[in-house]
Design an enzyme around this catalytic site. Sequence first.
Site, PDB file in Angstrom:
ATOM      1  N   GLY A   1     170.596  14.071  35.794  1.00  8.41           N
ATOM      2  CA  GLY A   1     169.040  15.666  36.233  1.00  8.41           C
ATOM      3  C   GLY A   1     168.313  15.661  35.615  1.00  8.41           C
ATOM      4  O   GLY A   1     167.784  14.243  34.696  1.00  8.41           O
TER       5      GLY A   1
ATOM      6  N   GLY B   1     164.581  17.260  34.157  1.00  5.72           N
ATOM      7  CA  GLY B   1     163.879  18.500  34.074  1.00  5.72           C
ATOM      8  C   GLY B   1     163.207  18.561  32.824  1.00  5.72           C
ATOM      9  O   GLY B   1     162.549  17.176  32.374  1.00  5.72           O
ATOM     10  N   GLY B   2     161.700  20.017  32.476  1.00  5.94           N
ATOM     11  CA  GLY B   2     161.416  19.854  31.375  1.00  5.94           C
ATOM     12  C   GLY B   2     162.730  19.244  30.516  1.00  5.94           C
ATOM     13  O   GLY B   2     162.051  19.085  28.976  1.00  5.94           O
ATOM     14  N   PHE B   3     163.610  19.682  30.321  1.00  5.41           N
ATOM     15  CA  PHE B   3     164.469  19.416  28.947  1.00  5.41           C
ATOM     16  C   PHE B   3     164.712  17.291  29.079  1.00  5.41           C
ATOM     17  O   PHE B   3     165.220  16.839  27.727  1.00  5.41           O
ATOM     18  CB  PHE B   3     165.907  19.490  29.182  1.00  5.41           C
ATOM     19  CG  PHE B   3     166.787  19.029  31.284  1.00  5.41           C
ATOM     20  CD1 PHE B   3     167.537  17.736  30.858  1.00  5.41           C
ATOM     21  CD2 PHE B   3     167.143  19.708  32.154  1.00  5.41           C
ATOM     22  CE1 PHE B   3     167.872  17.218  31.699  1.00  5.41           C
ATOM     23  CE2 PHE B   3     167.157  19.102  33.420  1.00  5.41           C
ATOM     24  CZ  PHE B   3     167.513  17.953  33.049  1.00  5.41           C
ATOM     25  N   GLY B   4     163.510  16.815  29.955  1.00  9.91           N
ATOM     26  CA  GLY B   4     164.492  14.826  29.822  1.00  9.91           C
ATOM     27  C   GLY B   4     165.009  14.904  31.207  1.00  9.91           C
ATOM     28  O   GLY B   4     165.152  15.531  32.133  1.00  9.91           O
TER      29      GLY B   4
ATOM     30  N   VAL C   1     169.164  12.949  32.420  1.00 12.86           N
ATOM     31  CA  VAL C   1     170.493  12.549  31.846  1.00 12.86           C
ATOM     32  C   VAL C   1     170.847  11.132  33.004  1.00 12.86           C
ATOM     33  O   VAL C   1     170.934  12.057  34.359  1.00 12.86           O
ATOM     34  CB  VAL C   1     171.373  13.790  32.446  1.00 12.86           C
ATOM     35  CG1 VAL C   1     173.299  13.771  31.497  1.00 12.86           C
ATOM     36  CG2 VAL C   1     170.975  15.359  31.672  1.00 12.86           C
TER      37      VAL C   1
ATOM     38  N   LYS D   1     171.849  11.787  28.231  1.00 11.79           N
ATOM     39  CA  LYS D   1     170.774  12.601  27.506  1.00 11.79           C
ATOM     40  C   LYS D   1     169.579  12.017  27.239  1.00 11.79           C
ATOM     41  O   LYS D   1     170.041  11.946  25.546  1.00 11.79           O
ATOM     42  CB  LYS D   1     171.206  14.017  27.377  1.00 11.79           C
ATOM     43  CG  LYS D   1     169.940  14.701  27.478  1.00 11.79           C
ATOM     44  CD  LYS D   1     170.370  16.422  27.372  1.00 11.79           C
ATOM     45  CE  LYS D   1     168.933  17.321  27.433  1.00 11.79           C
ATOM     46  NZ  LYS D   1     169.831  18.721  27.136  1.00 11.79           N
TER      47      LYS D   1
ATOM     48  N   ASP E   1     171.034  30.301  27.767  1.00 15.30           N
ATOM     49  CA  ASP E   1     170.732  29.842  28.629  1.00 15.30           C
ATOM     50  C   ASP E   1     171.238  29.845  30.035  1.00 15.30           C
ATOM     51  O   ASP E   1     171.481  28.265  30.486  1.00 15.30           O
ATOM     52  CB  ASP E   1     169.723  28.707  28.765  1.00 15.30           C
ATOM     53  CG  ASP E   1     169.148  28.453  30.531  1.00 15.30           C
ATOM     54  OD1 ASP E   1     168.457  29.542  31.116  1.00 15.30           O
ATOM     55  OD2 ASP E   1     168.084  26.731  30.001  1.00 15.30           O
TER      56      ASP E   1
END
Length: 301
Positions: free
Chosen positions: A24, A26-29, A31, A46, A169
């Site tokens: 994955g 995204g803005g989270f980084g 994975v 992650k 979330d």
Amino acid sequence: MASPIQPEYSSKFSNEFQISRILGMGGFGIVFECKNTLDERSYAVKRIAVSRCRQEIRNRLHEVRTMADLDHPGIVQYNGTWLERPPVQWQEKEDYKRLSKLGLDKYEQTMDHDVYIYIQMQKCDSSLTNWLATNGVQSSRNVKKMKSWIKQLVQGVNYIHEKKLIHRDLKPDNILIVGKDILKLCDLGISTARKYRSGEEVSTLRSDMCTRLYMSPEQKSSMPIYSSKTDIFSLGLIFAEMCVIITVERLKIFEGFREGESQSHIFSDSETDELISLISAYNSKAHPTCTDILNHPYLKK
């Protein structure tokens, strides 16, 4: 006078993990699915890029500290964390070298000033998002199976609430599947503490960082206010999507729930409609607790 020779940078992640694929981004980084070369087991790792500002690093370690304190079958298992501070351009070159070998030409853009937080977690087989996308016929939504999944999710959220936390979330992307039938919650990066006054939970003003599609009516307001009931509403939307095929009309249906409009027309089963309507009620004060949901007659059958 010659410049002193800089020692070669050593990365724990590069030295100890073989990347299999990207799970994955995204803005989270980002994975990665990786195999640890020491224990030869596969993990999800992650990576979160942050500036070298100490306060920002402390803020982003919030997810790590939250995960490290949780131990429940319904929560993705935490295995450890570490920080890396590579020299200028090192990470960009390393990513190109390692990921291009996998045929990947698009991945996270790195910055020379970044510090990287690595979180090593249990590797799961899929996500609820993937399952919903590949099970697009109503016959795949076996009632008995969906009840089992609902119970697992509620038990996981109940544990989070018992730890005096709010996930904030909940969405199919943050629900992972192990094997065929084990569901686990992940991504507690924006979780927050429950607030109490005189022994009663009170709502708290928070910034809006959650995913809009699954947010509750109170989260969508101009001044988002949160309590544990926020998670309950999101669960209602997720349960509706698990029990009924919702495709092009999903946004309209979810907005209907958020506006307090009945969505009974999407359910062929009145008992399913009753439970989901209760969980996704417009007024958060009417929401049941996780314990109430687990004791509901619908899940007892």
